[in-house]
Design a protein around this motif. Structure first.
Motif, PDB file in Angstrom:
ATOM      1  N   GLU A  43     -42.034  18.634  17.541  1.00  0.00           N
ATOM      2  CA  GLU A  43     -41.947  19.690  18.550  1.00  0.00           C
ATOM      3  C   GLU A  43     -40.870  19.355  19.584  1.00  0.00           C
ATOM      4  N   ASN A  44     -40.808  18.111  20.020  1.00  0.00           N
ATOM      5  CA  ASN A  44     -39.804  17.703  21.009  1.00  0.00           C
ATOM      6  C   ASN A  44     -38.384  17.834  20.462  1.00  0.00           C
ATOM      7  N   ILE A  45     -38.195  17.472  19.201  1.00  0.00           N
ATOM      8  CA  ILE A  45     -36.876  17.614  18.576  1.00  0.00           C
ATOM      9  C   ILE A  45     -36.448  19.088  18.565  1.00  0.00           C
ATOM     10  N   ILE A  46     -37.366  19.960  18.215  1.00  0.00           N
ATOM     11  CA  ILE A  46     -37.049  21.396  18.169  1.00  0.00           C
ATOM     12  C   ILE A  46     -36.727  21.911  19.565  1.00  0.00           C
ATOM     13  N   ARG A  47     -37.537  21.531  20.531  1.00  0.00           N
ATOM     14  CA  ARG A  47     -37.313  22.018  21.907  1.00  0.00           C
ATOM     15  C   ARG A  47     -35.983  21.498  22.472  1.00  0.00           C
TER      16      ARG A  47
ATOM     17  N   ASN B  59     -33.364  28.485  11.204  1.00  0.00           N
ATOM     18  CA  ASN B  59     -34.114  29.737  11.366  1.00  0.00           C
ATOM     19  C   ASN B  59     -34.788  29.813  12.735  1.00  0.00           C
ATOM     20  N   ASN B  60     -35.987  30.318  12.798  1.00  0.00           N
ATOM     21  CA  ASN B  60     -36.638  30.632  14.065  1.00  0.00           C
ATOM     22  C   ASN B  60     -37.293  29.391  14.686  1.00  0.00           C
ATOM     23  N   CYS B  61     -36.501  28.620  15.398  1.00  0.00           N
ATOM     24  CA  CYS B  61     -36.981  27.357  15.974  1.00  0.00           C
ATOM     25  C   CYS B  61     -38.047  27.560  17.043  1.00  0.00           C
ATOM     26  N   ALA B  62     -37.886  28.576  17.876  1.00  0.00           N
ATOM     27  CA  ALA B  62     -38.871  28.822  18.937  1.00  0.00           C
ATOM     28  C   ALA B  62     -40.239  29.105  18.325  1.00  0.00           C
ATOM     29  N   TRP B  63     -40.263  29.887  17.281  1.00  0.00           N
ATOM     30  CA  TRP B  63     -41.522  30.198  16.597  1.00  0.00           C
ATOM     31  C   TRP B  63     -42.127  28.931  15.994  1.00  0.00           C
ATOM     32  N   LYS B  64     -41.290  28.094  15.368  1.00  0.00           N
ATOM     33  CA  LYS B  64     -41.772  26.845  14.779  1.00  0.00           C
ATOM     34  C   LYS B  64     -42.378  25.940  15.843  1.00  0.00           C
ATOM     35  N   ALA B  65     -41.688  25.812  16.967  1.00  0.00           N
ATOM     36  CA  ALA B  65     -42.187  24.951  18.044  1.00  0.00           C
ATOM     37  C   ALA B  65     -43.537  25.457  18.558  1.00  0.00           C
ATOM     38  N   GLN B  66     -43.665  26.764  18.696  1.00  0.00           N
ATOM     39  CA  GLN B  66     -44.926  27.342  19.169  1.00  0.00           C
ATOM     40  C   GLN B  66     -46.053  27.104  18.171  1.00  0.00           C
ATOM     41  N   ARG B  67     -45.782  27.295  16.911  1.00  0.00           N
ATOM     42  CA  ARG B  67     -46.807  27.068  15.874  1.00  0.00           C
ATOM     43  C   ARG B  67     -47.232  25.602  15.837  1.00  0.00           C
ATOM     44  N   ILE B  68     -46.276  24.696  15.992  1.00  0.00           N
ATOM     45  CA  ILE B  68     -46.602  23.270  15.999  1.00  0.00           C
ATOM     46  C   ILE B  68     -47.445  22.938  17.229  1.00  0.00           C
ATOM     47  N   ARG B  69     -47.098  23.503  18.397  1.00  0.00           N
ATOM     48  CA  ARG B  69     -47.874  23.292  19.623  1.00  0.00           C
ATOM     49  C   ARG B  69     -49.307  23.773  19.423  1.00  0.00           C
ATOM     50  N   GLU B  70     -49.479  24.928  18.808  1.00  0.00           N
ATOM     51  CA  GLU B  70     -50.822  25.456  18.535  1.00  0.00           C
ATOM     52  C   GLU B  70     -51.592  24.519  17.617  1.00  0.00           C
ATOM     53  N   TRP B  71     -50.922  23.991  16.599  1.00  0.00           N
ATOM     54  CA  TRP B  71     -51.575  23.054  15.688  1.00  0.00           C
ATOM     55  C   TRP B  71     -52.014  21.806  16.443  1.00  0.00           C
ATOM     56  N   ILE B  72     -51.155  21.275  17.296  1.00  0.00           N
ATOM     57  CA  ILE B  72     -51.473  20.068  18.072  1.00  0.00           C
ATOM     58  C   ILE B  72     -52.702  20.312  18.936  1.00  0.00           C
ATOM     59  N   GLU B  73     -52.723  21.417  19.651  1.00  0.00           N
ATOM     60  CA  GLU B  73     -53.856  21.721  20.531  1.00  0.00           C
ATOM     61  C   GLU B  73     -55.151  21.873  19.748  1.00  0.00           C
ATOM     62  N   THR B  74     -55.085  22.528  18.603  1.00  0.00           N
ATOM     63  CA  THR B  74     -56.273  22.676  17.757  1.00  0.00           C
ATOM     64  C   THR B  74     -56.756  21.322  17.260  1.00  0.00           C
ATOM     65  N   ALA B  75     -55.826  20.484  16.812  1.00  0.00           N
ATOM     66  CA  ALA B  75     -56.192  19.155  16.312  1.00  0.00           C
ATOM     67  C   ALA B  75     -56.780  18.291  17.423  1.00  0.00           C
TER      68      ALA B  75
ATOM     69  N   PHE C  66     -30.241  22.663  23.824  1.00  0.00           N
ATOM     70  CA  PHE C  66     -28.823  22.459  23.529  1.00  0.00           C
ATOM     71  C   PHE C  66     -28.155  23.774  23.135  1.00  0.00           C
ATOM     72  N   ILE C  67     -28.798  24.497  22.252  1.00  0.00           N
ATOM     73  CA  ILE C  67     -28.251  25.790  21.793  1.00  0.00           C
ATOM     74  C   ILE C  67     -28.085  26.743  22.971  1.00  0.00           C
ATOM     75  N   ASN C  68     -29.065  26.776  23.865  1.00  0.00           N
ATOM     76  CA  ASN C  68     -28.983  27.673  25.021  1.00  0.00           C
ATOM     77  C   ASN C  68     -27.878  27.259  25.988  1.00  0.00           C
ATOM     78  N   GLN C  69     -27.605  25.958  26.104  1.00  0.00           N
ATOM     79  CA  GLN C  69     -26.536  25.490  26.987  1.00  0.00           C
ATOM     80  C   GLN C  69     -25.168  25.816  26.407  1.00  0.00           C
ATOM     81  N   VAL C  70     -25.062  25.729  25.089  1.00  0.00           N
ATOM     82  CA  VAL C  70     -23.776  25.968  24.435  1.00  0.00           C
ATOM     83  C   VAL C  70     -23.417  27.454  24.447  1.00  0.00           C
ATOM     84  N   SER C  71     -24.417  28.302  24.265  1.00  0.00           N
ATOM     85  CA  SER C  71     -24.113  29.734  24.175  1.00  0.00           C
ATOM     86  C   SER C  71     -24.036  30.424  25.507  1.00  0.00           C
TER      87      SER C  71
END
Length: 104
Positions: free
Chosen positions: A90-94, A49-65, A99-104
């Protein structure tokens, strides 16, 4: 070597309150901690699904923590481990997105 792996599995089971199977998947790099859902999920679910959104939400959680732990002493000594595992996720998602951007 087996004792070392079992020690890691036991630690992850205790830290995340998960079963042996999920802990072993984490050790193998096939499951990751998602701090937004507060769950350990298999890689295939993290990367769907929406990996970019997930990565951003995780980054926000990290910064808050990180901010909270800096001004609130004793905020849960284990938080640094949660942050570390969240950064791995977050690194795995990014990396997946690159990879997806390079392939497409």
């Amino acid at each position: 070597m087996r004792a070392e792996i079992q020690a890691k599995v036991d630690y992850l089971k205790e830290l995340f309150a998960i079963d042996e199977r999920k802990a072993r998947l984490m050790v193998k790099g096939k499951a990751f901690y998602n701090p937004v859902t507060r769950r350990v999920a298999e890689k295939k679910y993290i990367l769907c699904n929406n990996c970019a959104w997930k990565a951003q939400r995780i980054r926000e959680w990290i910064e808050t923590a990180e901010n909270r732990s800096s001004y609130e002493p004793g905020y849960d000594d284990r938080i640094r481990y949660y942050i570390m595992f969240a950064e791995i996720t977050e690194n795995i998602i990014r990396q997946h997105l690159k990879f997806i951007n390079q392939v497409s």
